[in-house]
Write an enzyme that holds these catalytic residues in place. Sequence first.
Site, PDB file in Angstrom:
ATOM      1  N   GLY A  16      48.046  46.065   6.442  1.00  0.00           N
ATOM      2  CA  GLY A  16      46.930  46.843   5.920  1.00  0.00           C
ATOM      3  C   GLY A  16      46.590  48.080   6.732  1.00  0.00           C
ATOM      4  N   CYS A  61      53.143  50.093  20.860  1.00  0.00           N
ATOM      5  CA  CYS A  61      53.373  48.993  21.797  1.00  0.00           C
ATOM      6  C   CYS A  61      54.181  49.487  22.985  1.00  0.00           C
ATOM      7  CB  CYS A  61      54.139  47.860  21.123  1.00  0.00           C
ATOM      8  SG  CYS A  61      53.652  47.575  19.440  1.00  0.00           S
TER       9      CYS A  61
END
Length: 395
Positions: A201, A326
């Site tokens: 999402g 990340c």
Amino acid sequence: MVPVYLDNNATTRVDTMVLDAMLPFLTEQFANPSSAHSFGASASAAVQQARRQVRTLLGAAADQEIVFTSGGTESDNTAILSGLEMQPNRRKIITSTVEHAAVLTLCEYLNRTRGVVVERIPVDRQGRLDLGAYRRALGPGTALVSIMWANNETGTVFPVEELAREAHACGALFHTDAVQAVGKLPIDVQQTEIDMLSLSGHKLHAPKGIGALYVRKGLRLAPMLHGGRQERGRRAGTENVPGIVALGQAAALAAEHTSDEQNRVRALRDRLEDGIVRSIPGALVLGDVEARLPNTSCITFDRAEAEPILMALDQAGIAASSGSACGSGSMEPSHVLRAMSVPYSALHGAVRFSFSRNNTIGDVERVLDVLPAIVARARHVSPFAQPTSVAIAAE
Ligand code: PLP
């Protein structure tokens, strides 16, 4: 100074229509969709409506092909673990060298702890998959192929329709991590042989912590989470109703606007690239220039390091990234750029600009105003600037 946010592959701003749709499910309509009373029934109806909205965006055949999850990572993990369970007599997974950590780290874990054979298909200098190596890797022992639709760092798009067909021809299942593709490319899963598809999402203007896994009808998904009978027994745990409603609304907006919006975004991205390449010598666009997400630009600045560039951009109120969110924070060049054999002197200087529907031509102009001087300063302090440096010698 109005901030310029060009890091939309890391995450996007929640759309105001999405926020409006989800808020009642945090206040008046807070019921558990499994409850038997009418409050529960209306929460359950909202979940079903969101399922229909996501199904429509993907062109899936039936609502029950959509399983809600906590995001891209969970969807990827569920698909891969389930794919292995569905094919108990096959012990090999094929993936690529440039997947997100949500796929690569799990594959490494499965190899280390369960002896699953993992083959990572290499890419060329433009990030394109080696199709010959892919075909050679497929065989009767292949349980599952997991290859992304579009790369988060370079935007390179893989020919997943063709890859899925070839996987099926040898009896393997096909999963695609479409986290970066959904909402940016037209998707019609019924026109493909894709068995499972992951989406998230927060990459399409819904909140973080909600996602979905498309599972082709007829496949018996092995659940990763065991517990209650939510999601037809395929994903236990009380549903994140506000998040699900938000994802449904975000999917409906994407379905309505994808092509016109992405054309506008592509024009902004191309304007930025053109301006950078014209004004900064030694700037090189990475990735497949043709088959590429319309919103993504990964540009490397030869003999510069990304970190001081990003810090100076940040001070100028501009958010960009040096690869996957990340990976940033560590000085290690990304595994994606390494896999593409980007030359050593350019490997550390890659900056990713990623657009969304919220960006304007004013954002592009702000970057073009400040970037040439920022890159020049970064080159001045870069260890790659001195021809005798250890870094260059290591090349
Ligand atoms: N796959 C890709 C290609 C991504 O870019 C990301 C997020 O950066 C993920 C998976 C993980 O998704 P999530 O943050 O929803 O767990």
